[in-house]
Design a protein around this motif. Structure first.
Motif, short mmCIF file in Angstrom:
data_model
loop_
_atom_site.label_atom_id
_atom_site.label_comp_id
_atom_site.label_asym_id
_atom_site.label_seq_id
_atom_site.Cartn_x
_atom_site.Cartn_y
_atom_site.Cartn_z
N ASP A 23 1.09 9.49 -5.42
CA ASP A 23 1.34 10.86 -4.96
C ASP A 23 2.45 11.56 -5.75
O ASP A 23 2.78 12.71 -5.48
CB ASP A 23 1.70 10.86 -3.47
N LEU A 40 -5.36 0.81 -4.98
CA LEU A 40 -5.30 1.29 -3.60
C LEU A 40 -6.62 1.06 -2.85
O LEU A 40 -6.64 0.58 -1.72
CB LEU A 40 -4.96 2.78 -3.57
N SER A 52 1.01 4.00 -2.92
CA SER A 52 0.58 5.32 -2.50
C SER A 52 1.63 6.37 -2.89
O SER A 52 1.29 7.46 -3.35
CB SER A 52 0.35 5.30 -1.01
N ARG A 63 0.83 -1.20 0.00
CA ARG A 63 0.00 0.00 0.00
C ARG A 63 0.87 1.25 0.00
O ARG A 63 0.64 2.20 -0.77
CB ARG A 63 -0.91 0.01 1.23
N GLU A 64 1.85 1.25 0.85
CA GLU A 64 2.73 2.41 1.00
C GLU A 64 3.43 2.71 -0.33
O GLU A 64 3.46 3.85 -0.79
CB GLU A 64 3.75 2.12 2.11
N SER A 78 -5.05 3.96 -8.35
CA SER A 78 -6.00 4.38 -7.31
C SER A 78 -7.01 3.27 -7.05
O SER A 78 -7.42 3.02 -5.91
CB SER A 78 -6.73 5.65 -7.72
#
Lengths: 403, 123
Positions: free
Chosen positions: A192, A210, A188, A184-185, A207
């Motif tokens: 970003d 995610l 992400s 996830r990190e 997305s």
């Protein structure tokens, strides 16, 4: 092994009568073992040592009081054997007295051979029936006992399997969580733009990934929660909370989702603050699970959260105007992994743990939860939470909430 | 040399037969264990084998356990002990077992503990 021959004890001091009896007994339909004694004392001793199926006692012996002998033999170990009294019965009351002292039947002397034979035969038959019934009942009881033992053993095994399953679930969930967090990190950070520019199209796909990772994480968290609850490893961090404000906050979080489904999410709350003594995070989880469910299963109408105050506790309700739950499913509603056909679209499925967790949290707070539902009309979950008061705070320090 | 004593098990279920046989052998009885798949066969084998103890199931195709027991007991000069071993315990069945001349009546459990106890109580 053949069924054992019946054993008869004859207590008679008159040799002629004894011989006649022996003769009759040896000509019975049933083969018997006959023992004869000529004194009441020896007869009683015999009966204390061995068991007999029939005793034939002469009431009018010369050296012994027949009634006393009758009393004595009734003290024998196995009292169930029948006693036949034989006597000339010149005194009519003797018969009654003998029967009252526990004799089974009387035979007049001088003997009528056919009568003696018939009466003895009846007593032996009754004795046999009694023994058979006793045998059958003993065997049945032993069997039932054995089955209970077996059931108990199986039950313990099942409990052990259940424990292992929970442990496994807890461990696996825990192991899944760590790599998932890293995945996830990383994604992400890409979304970003921390790793470099990402084209819009790719961003869209990532997305979506995610969002689904979050769903998966949610499921794993639920599994971990349930595993902790089952092991009794949940601790409540209780604090004084204004439940009115808390409910307003929670509702605010759900407004967007409700609006997107054209549902009205509203609350009916007291104007003043209502203070409760709760673990805030866990209580939020209860509301989140219940409101989440309501949104999932309501196609049109509204969801209402209301709060009522009682002396020691508050009662919260989460009511929807959804499809409702069939009455036969209500009793198992809070069971682990239970999902009912309330779900229409397959995409709406969860873990089936939300309600189990909600119930456990409410119960850990010393409250209770129940559901009222009518198919097609809607569902209302009602639960209680403890009110905050000084008295309770002092009292609670001694209570262990981990079941 | 003294002959080993003989056990005969009459049951139509292969699984039960094997398990019962194992249970008896494990329990350490000094005996040879023979099996029959139905009542008729069991009755015949009793004549030839002259076993000490016969274990009979209740529900079997053909003649049932109680009839099998009666037949075995009615053959003269055969001094056998018959134990009726059943999956369902029931006072009426226990009564029937007694009436058919059985010496024992017990329930089938997963480890046949009841059966072993019943056999032990006969010696």
């Amino acid at each position: 092994m053949k069924i054992k021959q019946p054993r008869i004890l004859v207590i008679e001091d008159n040799k002629c009568d004894r011989d006649l009896l022996l003769h009759i007994l040896n000509s019975l339909e049933t083969e018997c073992v006959v023992e004869c004694v000529n004194s009441g004392r020896i007869g009683v001793e015999h009966l204390r040592k061995e068991s007999f199926d029939l005793v034939i006692l002469d009431l009018s012996m010369q050296k012994f009081d027949g009634f006393q002998v009758l009393k004595d033999i009734r003290d024998a170990k196995d009292k169930a054997f029948p006693v036949l009294l034989v006597s000339s019965f010149t005194n009519k009351e003797d018969k009654v007295q003998g029967l009252e002292l526990g004799a089974t039947d009387c035979i007049n002397k001088p003997y009528i051979i056919e009568e003696v034979r018939a009466r003895v035969q009846i007593q032996l038959k009754l004795r046999q029936i009694l023994k058979d019934v006793q045998w059958a009942s003993e065997k049945t009881n032993a069997g039932i006992k054995m089955l209970y033992k077996e059931l108990d053993k199986k039950n313990k095994q099942l409990q052990e399997f259940d424990r292992l399953k929970d442990e496994f679930l807890g461990n696996v969930s825990h192991e899944l969580r760590t790599p998932l967090t890293i995945i996830r990190e990383s994604i992400s950070q890409i979304v970003d733009g921390l790793i470099g520019d990402v084209p819009e199209k790719q961003k869209q796909y990532l997305s979506r990934a995610l969002a689904n990772i979050d769903r998966l994480k949610n499921i794993i968290d639920n599994l971990l929660d349930i595993s902790k609850i089952e092991k009794g490893r949940v601790e409540l961090y209780k604090e004084k909370v204004d439940l009115v404000a808390l409910i307003k906050d929670i509702c605010a979080d759900f407004q967007t989702k409700a609006a997107a489904q054209n549902l009205e999410l509203r609350y009916e709350l007291p104007e003043d603050e209502v203070y409760v003594l709760i673990d805030m995070e866990k209580t939020i989880q209860v509301f989140t699970n219940l409101i989440g469910n309501a949104l999932k299963f309501t196609k049109k109408g509204n969801i209402t959260i209301s709060l009522k105050e009682w002396e020691d506790f508050v009662q919260c309700e989460v009511a929807d105007t959804g499809m409702g739950i069939a009455a036969e499913h209500l009793p198992q509603l809070f069971n682990k992994f239970k999902q009912f056909s309330r779900t229409h679209s397959p995409g709406e499925k969860g873990t089936g743990l939300g309600l189990t967790i909600a119930k456990s949290i409410v119960e850990l707070h010393g409250g209770n939860i129940h559901v009222e539902s009518r198919e097609g009309k809607g569902t209302t979950f009602i639960f209680t939470l403890p009110k905050y008061c000084q008295r309770r705070l002092v009292h609670e320090e001694n209570i262990d909430y981990r079941r | 040399m003294k002959n080993k004593s003989r056990f005969l098990i009459v049951d139509d279920d292969d699984g039960d037969l094997t398990l019962m046989r194992n249970a008896i052998e494990t329990a350490g009885f000094d005996a040879d264990v023979y099996v029959a798949k139905n009542g008729e066969q069991g009755v015949e084998m009793v004549d030839d084998l002259k076993p000490v103890t016969v274990i009979v199931d209740t529900n079997m195709p053909g003649i049932n356990g109680f009839e099998t027991c009666s037949l075995m007991k009615s053959r003269d000069k055969v001094n056998i002990q018959v134990i009726i071993c059943t999956g369902v315990v029931d006072a009426v069945d226990a009564g029937k077992a007694r009436a058919s001349g059985a010496d024992g009546y017990c329930v089938k459990t997963s480890n046949y503990e009841a059966l072993i106890n019943e056999i032990k109580s006969m010696f």
